[in-house]
Motif scaffolding. Structure first.
Motif, mmCIF file in Angstrom:
data_model
loop_
_atom_site.group_PDB
_atom_site.id
_atom_site.type_symbol
_atom_site.label_atom_id
_atom_site.label_comp_id
_atom_site.label_asym_id
_atom_site.label_seq_id
_atom_site.Cartn_x
_atom_site.Cartn_y
_atom_site.Cartn_z
ATOM 1 N N GLY A 129 3.772 6.976 13.686
ATOM 2 C CA GLY A 129 5.162 6.967 13.245
ATOM 3 C C GLY A 129 5.294 6.640 11.774
ATOM 4 O O GLY A 129 6.074 7.265 11.042
ATOM 5 N N HIS A 130 4.533 5.649 11.314
ATOM 6 C CA HIS A 130 4.586 5.289 9.896
ATOM 7 C C HIS A 130 4.065 6.431 9.022
ATOM 8 O O HIS A 130 4.589 6.673 7.933
ATOM 9 N N TYR A 131 3.045 7.119 9.507
ATOM 10 C CA TYR A 131 2.460 8.210 8.730
ATOM 11 C C TYR A 131 3.346 9.455 8.753
ATOM 12 O O TYR A 131 3.638 10.041 7.698
ATOM 13 N N GLU A 132 3.782 9.867 9.929
ATOM 14 C CA GLU A 132 4.532 11.113 10.071
ATOM 15 C C GLU A 132 6.000 10.979 9.671
ATOM 16 O O GLU A 132 6.562 11.906 9.064
ATOM 17 N N ASN A 133 6.615 9.856 9.997
ATOM 18 C CA ASN A 133 8.055 9.710 9.799
ATOM 19 C C ASN A 133 8.442 8.890 8.571
ATOM 20 O O ASN A 133 9.475 9.149 7.950
ATOM 21 N N ASP A 134 7.623 7.901 8.230
ATOM 22 C CA ASP A 134 7.960 7.002 7.131
ATOM 23 C C ASP A 134 7.262 7.365 5.818
ATOM 24 O O ASP A 134 7.549 6.764 4.783
ATOM 25 N N GLY A 135 6.333 8.316 5.874
ATOM 26 C CA GLY A 135 5.665 8.749 4.652
ATOM 27 C C GLY A 135 4.675 7.757 4.091
ATOM 28 O O GLY A 135 4.396 7.749 2.889
ATOM 29 N N VAL A 136 4.101 6.916 4.951
ATOM 30 C CA VAL A 136 3.141 5.904 4.503
ATOM 31 C C VAL A 136 1.724 6.440 4.644
ATOM 32 O O VAL A 136 1.383 7.058 5.657
ATOM 33 N N LEU A 137 0.905 6.226 3.620
ATOM 34 C CA LEU A 137 -0.510 6.593 3.673
ATOM 35 C C LEU A 137 -1.295 5.363 4.117
ATOM 36 O O LEU A 137 -1.177 4.297 3.505
ATOM 37 N N ILE A 138 -2.096 5.512 5.166
ATOM 38 C CA ILE A 138 -2.770 4.378 5.780
ATOM 39 C C ILE A 138 -4.274 4.609 5.788
ATOM 40 O O ILE A 138 -4.741 5.708 6.092
ATOM 41 N N MET A 139 -5.036 3.571 5.444
ATOM 42 C CA MET A 139 -6.502 3.673 5.478
ATOM 43 C C MET A 139 -7.094 2.381 6.006
ATOM 44 O O MET A 139 -6.489 1.310 5.882
ATOM 45 N N ALA A 140 -8.288 2.484 6.594
ATOM 46 C CA ALA A 140 -8.939 1.312 7.169
ATOM 47 C C ALA A 140 -10.446 1.472 7.136
ATOM 48 O O ALA A 140 -10.980 2.585 7.033
ATOM 49 N N ALA A 141 -11.128 0.347 7.223
ATOM 50 C CA ALA A 141 -12.588 0.314 7.197
ATOM 51 C C ALA A 141 -13.168 0.983 8.437
ATOM 52 O O ALA A 141 -12.752 0.701 9.564
ATOM 53 N N GLN B 292 2.012 -6.410 13.328
ATOM 54 C CA GLN B 292 3.149 -7.091 12.709
ATOM 55 C C GLN B 292 3.017 -7.087 11.196
ATOM 56 O O GLN B 292 4.005 -6.891 10.472
ATOM 57 N N ALA B 293 1.801 -7.289 10.701
ATOM 58 C CA ALA B 293 1.564 -7.255 9.258
ATOM 59 C C ALA B 293 1.850 -5.865 8.698
ATOM 60 O O ALA B 293 2.449 -5.717 7.623
ATOM 61 N N VAL B 294 1.430 -4.838 9.416
ATOM 62 C CA VAL B 294 1.690 -3.461 8.993
ATOM 63 C C VAL B 294 3.187 -3.188 8.960
ATOM 64 O O VAL B 294 3.710 -2.588 8.010
ATOM 65 N N GLU B 295 3.880 -3.631 9.990
ATOM 66 C CA GLU B 295 5.332 -3.430 10.055
ATOM 67 C C GLU B 295 6.030 -4.140 8.898
ATOM 68 O O GLU B 295 6.947 -3.589 8.268
ATOM 69 N N THR B 296 5.577 -5.349 8.585
ATOM 70 C CA THR B 296 6.170 -6.105 7.476
ATOM 71 C C THR B 296 5.925 -5.402 6.144
ATOM 72 O O THR B 296 6.817 -5.341 5.290
ATOM 73 N N CYS B 297 4.739 -4.849 5.971
ATOM 74 C CA CYS B 297 4.440 -4.099 4.747
ATOM 75 C C CYS B 297 5.356 -2.889 4.622
ATOM 76 O O CYS B 297 5.903 -2.610 3.543
ATOM 77 N N LYS B 298 5.524 -2.174 5.718
ATOM 78 C CA LYS B 298 6.383 -0.987 5.686
ATOM 79 C C LYS B 298 7.821 -1.363 5.367
ATOM 80 O O LYS B 298 8.474 -0.739 4.518
ATOM 81 N N GLU B 299 8.306 -2.419 5.998
ATOM 82 C CA GLU B 299 9.679 -2.854 5.759
ATOM 83 C C GLU B 299 9.882 -3.364 4.336
ATOM 84 O O GLU B 299 10.999 -3.356 3.822
ATOM 85 N N SER B 300 8.796 -3.779 3.711
ATOM 86 C CA SER B 300 8.871 -4.274 2.332
ATOM 87 C C SER B 300 8.711 -3.155 1.304
ATOM 88 O O SER B 300 8.660 -3.422 0.103
ATOM 89 N N GLY B 301 8.611 -1.916 1.795
ATOM 90 C CA GLY B 301 8.588 -0.769 0.900
ATOM 91 C C GLY B 301 7.229 -0.219 0.565
ATOM 92 O O GLY B 301 7.094 0.594 -0.366
ATOM 93 N N ALA B 302 6.195 -0.618 1.296
ATOM 94 C CA ALA B 302 4.844 -0.138 0.990
ATOM 95 C C ALA B 302 4.720 1.362 1.239
ATOM 96 O O ALA B 302 5.161 1.878 2.264
ATOM 97 N N ASN B 303 4.103 2.061 0.275
ATOM 98 C CA ASN B 303 3.777 3.477 0.441
ATOM 99 C C ASN B 303 2.340 3.676 0.908
ATOM 100 O O ASN B 303 2.000 4.705 1.470
ATOM 101 N N ILE B 304 1.494 2.669 0.622
ATOM 102 C CA ILE B 304 0.088 2.709 1.012
ATOM 103 C C ILE B 304 -0.258 1.411 1.723
ATOM 104 O O ILE B 304 0.081 0.328 1.229
#
Length: 206
Positions: free
Chosen positions: A78-90, A46-58
């Motif tokens: 979906g966020h990576y391939e379709n929304d153009g978001v770069l995602i990283m995690a520990a 849900q936090a990731v979805e909220t970030c994406k909806e708020s315009g996050a690129n990373i």
């Protein structure tokens, strides 16, 4: 973690960051865990979805836990391939070759930790999903309550990678998330065995 990415610099207060100029980027902090650090996969999603909806690129996630989930994998993909978001995690702090999620999803950059000599830490996860390593020992950053603290772990390394990604993208806004990801990997300083390895991925962030 936010302090490592974007603490304001040259103001005589606290620490500086990878992106010390607040006019160059904006933050949106999605809260996926409780103040004690516990949480659930659904809360993180849900936090990731909220970030994406708020315009996050990373999206940078200094967290991990839970097993492989097709639903979660599909959302990140979906966020990576379709929304153009770069995602990283520990990558994780158990010092084993076990996969830690969400870092070990293919659409997420898995970040390991090294010390200030570029040596892999004994707690950092190592496996074929690790892509890059960042500083993860005694990192001085912001802390809740207007405080500062020293932190160690792959969670401390991850925001360094996110911060550099944001800095690079600010100079090359025409690039895609995949191009920024590739730029980070190709510019990394190779550590250990030549080429990509399980401890450090393509090497230390540079």
């Amino acid at each position: 973690c936010a302090g490592t990415i974007g603490a304001i610099g040259k103001n005589g207060k606290g620490v500086t960051s990878v992106n010390p100029d607040p006019s160059k980027f904006s933050f949106f902090i999605g809260k996926g865990l409780t103040n004690s650090g516990s949480g659930s996969s659904s809360g993180v999603l849900q936090a990731v979805e909220t970030c994406k909806e708020s315009g996050a690129n990373i999206i940078s996630m200094s967290l991990g836990g839970g097993g492989l989930s097709n639903i979660t994998n599909d959302q990140f993909s979906g966020h990576y391939e379709n929304d153009g978001v770069l995602i990283m995690a520990a990558a994780g702090n158990e010092g084993t070759s076990d996969y830690n999620y969400p870092a070990s999803y293919a659409s997420v950059m898995s970040v390991a930790a090294v010390n200030n000599h570029g040596v892999s830490t004994n707690f950092s996860q190592y496996n074929d999903q690790v892509e890059i390593a960042g500083p993860g020992i005694l990192v001085n950053s912001t802390w809740p309550g207007n405080k500062y603290a020293l932190m160690s772990g792959t969670s401390a390394a991850t925001p360094h990678v996110a911060g550099v990604a944001a800095l690079v993208w600010s100079h090359f806004p025409q690039c895609s998330n995949k191009q920024i990801r590739e730029a980070l990997l190709q510019s990394a300083q190779d550590l250990g065995p030549v080429g990509c390895d399980e401890k450090n991925g393509y090497g230390q962030l540079s």
